[in-house]
Design a protein around this motif. Structure first.
Motif, PDB file in Angstrom:
ATOM      1  N   LEU A  33      30.697  37.937  29.925  1.00  0.00           N
ATOM      2  CA  LEU A  33      31.441  36.778  30.431  1.00  0.00           C
ATOM      3  C   LEU A  33      32.758  37.278  31.015  1.00  0.00           C
ATOM      4  O   LEU A  33      33.560  37.891  30.306  1.00  0.00           O
ATOM      5  N   PRO A  45      34.809  35.270  33.818  1.00  0.00           N
ATOM      6  CA  PRO A  45      34.831  34.220  34.848  1.00  0.00           C
ATOM      7  C   PRO A  45      35.787  34.492  36.003  1.00  0.00           C
ATOM      8  O   PRO A  45      35.529  34.064  37.123  1.00  0.00           O
ATOM      9  N   GLU A  46      36.882  35.220  35.745  1.00  0.00           N
ATOM     10  CA  GLU A  46      37.869  35.420  36.814  1.00  0.00           C
ATOM     11  C   GLU A  46      37.679  36.743  37.547  1.00  0.00           C
ATOM     12  O   GLU A  46      38.470  37.093  38.416  1.00  0.00           O
ATOM     13  N   ILE A 106      46.396  49.439  30.434  1.00  0.00           N
ATOM     14  CA  ILE A 106      45.030  49.722  30.901  1.00  0.00           C
ATOM     15  C   ILE A 106      45.022  49.801  32.425  1.00  0.00           C
ATOM     16  O   ILE A 106      45.723  49.045  33.106  1.00  0.00           O
ATOM     17  N   ARG A 147      45.488  40.388  29.965  1.00  0.00           N
ATOM     18  CA  ARG A 147      46.285  39.893  28.841  1.00  0.00           C
ATOM     19  C   ARG A 147      45.980  40.670  27.561  1.00  0.00           C
ATOM     20  O   ARG A 147      44.856  41.132  27.359  1.00  0.00           O
ATOM     21  N   VAL A 179      40.462  41.018  30.429  1.00  0.00           N
ATOM     22  CA  VAL A 179      40.538  41.458  31.831  1.00  0.00           C
ATOM     23  C   VAL A 179      39.802  40.438  32.690  1.00  0.00           C
ATOM     24  O   VAL A 179      38.574  40.335  32.622  1.00  0.00           O
ATOM     25  N   ASP A 180      40.547  39.669  33.434  1.00  0.00           N
ATOM     26  CA  ASP A 180      39.963  38.625  34.293  1.00  0.00           C
ATOM     27  C   ASP A 180      38.943  37.769  33.540  1.00  0.00           C
ATOM     28  O   ASP A 180      37.845  37.501  34.038  1.00  0.00           O
ATOM     29  N   GLY A 181      39.314  37.385  32.344  1.00  0.00           N
ATOM     30  CA  GLY A 181      38.466  36.484  31.570  1.00  0.00           C
ATOM     31  C   GLY A 181      37.470  37.175  30.670  1.00  0.00           C
ATOM     32  O   GLY A 181      36.820  36.519  29.855  1.00  0.00           O
ATOM     33  N   ALA A 182      37.332  38.497  30.794  1.00  0.00           N
ATOM     34  CA  ALA A 182      36.417  39.237  29.911  1.00  0.00           C
ATOM     35  C   ALA A 182      37.193  39.730  28.696  1.00  0.00           C
ATOM     36  O   ALA A 182      38.178  40.455  28.837  1.00  0.00           O
ATOM     37  N   SER A 183      36.751  39.330  27.507  1.00  0.00           N
ATOM     38  CA  SER A 183      37.387  39.792  26.274  1.00  0.00           C
ATOM     39  C   SER A 183      36.722  41.097  25.869  1.00  0.00           C
ATOM     40  O   SER A 183      35.540  41.126  25.522  1.00  0.00           O
TER      41      SER A 183
END
Lengths: 380, 380
Positions: free
Chosen positions: A52, A54-55, B51, B60, B96-100
């Motif tokens: 996942l 999304p961005e 990173i 984030r 990273v762009d929504g990936a945890s």
């Protein structure tokens, strides 16, 4: 205009071909985290990853030196698969908008100089390293402070299942080393050394033995003079590891009951250690490596390892099993350097066992199979 | 216009304040991967992550339930730091762009239901769990097949340093359990149970003991009738784990030499196991948890755990140490439910030890300290 049409048509057809080529029988990899459905592997050995993000603008599956584009769905979930991979264990990563990160779906393994993702492509012979309902030995983590390196080090020690209930019995020992950019977790982790031995011992195919898996990287403390610190693994092995193991475990502490083996860099290191210390070891195993690495030139026996192979008869008398293994798909310089080494052995009339792992490269499946073969010949 | 100016000025000042507030004495975390410079921690307990993600739009640092924005430099390297964290170990991830995803800089730990990143904020009392140059016990991995769950399970067994060289001596055993969404790697990993005991034993503050760390999740195989599988950890503990340990290790196999403890969910589970089986255990430790969780209501001793605490004198006679611990910063429902439990103990006249871990929450620093305290009282 016409060219564009042809190009689009070609891409479209190609897309269909690719989609049809992928066999849709994917199953979660056996080294996934508990409950994680991805990554998956199909019967062709393709890896399908999913994350996942999304961005994200671009997510790729980075395995076997190739980055495969993944595709985003309407929920922001990216999915993509690789070309078929060789059977066995592979390291891999995901790449999310340029960040190389572990796949959050897998357990993590140390290799390629990092803790990262791993995947398991089922092999026909996976039973040799599977966790089965047989008596299980222990894998014990031993921390120790090295006076030589002035640092904490660690080894893992496999003791066979019967060890704990035979308090009087003593056991032979195999010292087993990992490769470059790996560490002491390689053999008990992705190497499955404990399962391989549990299964062999349960089937009466190997003698119950202790296996010691330490870290092949060892440096003297940096001196104030600077310069690259000296590599002192041989010194640590002889003066610290072996005495510690002989003190803490019920070993048979003589050369006839001590074997040494390693993979790749570890094969190179352990050959030197073995041949420099024939009073300590009677068995050698080199998995995908030899001490003439990376050269494929003819070996000069007068100078190579200080003439250790000069007297073939003496080597035959002292080494009970001299064992070499290689995967049939290994890239140079491995076939070349191992080949040159074998030529030397043959010229010197030195007995050795040579094993080829079918259809595997410079990876763990070659080394699992090598251990499976080699361990059956030890201490008999 | 004026309002906008004030707002911008306020943001600007705030930005300066924040920048000036960060003490620039960051050092790599002690649980980083070998050679990795990030993440780092400063003397305030802030975490600074970094990173490479050149194509990312948004990265984030996700720690302690807060996502901190990171900032990209001209090389595509993102850097950012958190507010000060409590001392000790914390799980965290990068986004990273929504990936945890796990931070590729750290070693990985199982918690929060996943293998992910961890960070260590140095505590003043870190010596209690540090790897020091004292005699080190072994941590042994034991795989076993459970007939009850019809699955492979695993425990880690700590044996004290002297165990291997005292072949006639037998030892008391502490069964020590992890919390929810954790597993058997918690205590020997981020819990540092082996180091805590090595240090206590070397200082003559704890009796040499065996510690068994198993997985608190155990289910009967799903029946064809469907429904949620029954949780059977107590049955596995009593009928499989304890007999296996007493068979394979040199234990003193009686209640006077058997303790049980756990953290959070493990405290709840082990209290039930202990009180249901007082013929098996004489010591109990509950770290940040009790079996009345999550209720803070007054406990009805007639019905609670089948009246196990009804006869206070009988409990006092049978339990040699009844121990409870809690961090001073733990959120509800822990203080409330542990408080209600203590009220019950006091009303029943039951002796117990209560420990408060200063300035720590429902995290591993509370539990390391709890083990450090509790282990000193056992088997004396």
């Amino acid at each position: 205009m016409k060219n564009t049409f042809v190009l689009i048509a070609a891409l479209f057809i190609c897309g269909i071909c690719t989609a049809q080529d992928v066999v849709e029988d994917f199953k979660p990899s056996s080294v996934n985290q508990p409950g994680k459905q991805y990554p998956q592997v199909n019967s062709e050995g393709r890896v399908r990853a999913q994350i996942l993000a999304p961005e994200a603008n671009n997510v790729r599956l980075d395995i076997g030196g190739v980055k495969y584009e993944m595709v985003k769905d309407e929920n922001g979930v990216w999915t993509g698969e690789s070309e078929p991979q060789d059977v066995g264990f592979h390291y891999y990563q995901l790449n999310v908008d340029g960040a190389s990160v572990p796949d959050p779906g897998t357990k993590y393994f140390y290799g390629a100089g990092r803790w990262g993702s791993g995947i398991e492509i089922p092999a026909d012979d996976r039973n040799i390293y599977a966790l089965k309902d047989v008596p299980h030995g222990l894998v014990s983590e031993q921390n120790y402070f090295s006076e030589i390196t002035q640092s904490f080090r660690r080894c893992f020690v496999y003791t066979p299942a019967e060890y704990t209930n035979n308090p009087e019995k003593r056991y032979p020992v195999l010292y087993l080393q990992h490769g470059s950019f790996e560490d002491e977790t390689g053999w008990p982790g992705q190497g499955q050394a404990n399962c391989i031995l549990d299964n062999l011992i349960a089937a009466n195919k190997a003698v119950p033995m202790i296996i010691v898996m330490d870290n092949g990287y060892a440096y003297k403390p940096q001196t104030s003079g600077g310069g690259r610190p000296a590599m002192v693994f041989e010194e640590v092995m002889l003066n610290e590891i072996i005495p510690m193991i002989d003190n803490r475990f019920r070993t048979i502490a003589d050369r006839e009951h001590r074997a040494i083996a390693g993979l790749s860099m570890g094969a190179n290191q352990t050959m030197r250690i073995c041949m420099n210390n024939l009073d300590k070891f009677a068995y050698y195993g080199g998995f995908s490596g030899t001490s003439n690495y990376p050269s494929s030139d003819e070996i000069n026996v007068e100078t190579f390892l200080n003439g250790a192979f000069k007297n073939g008869k003496s080597v035959n008398d002292q080494i009970k099993v001299f064992w070499l293994g290689l995967g049939t798909k290994e890239p140079e310089p491995f076939p070349g350097s191992v080949g040159a080494f074998r030529n030397m052995l043959e010229k010197q009339g030195i007995d050795y066992v040579y094993y080829e792992s079918p259809e595997t490269a410079h990876e763990w499946q070659t080394w699992r199979r090598s251990l499976h073969q080699y361990a059956q010949l030890l201490f008999k």
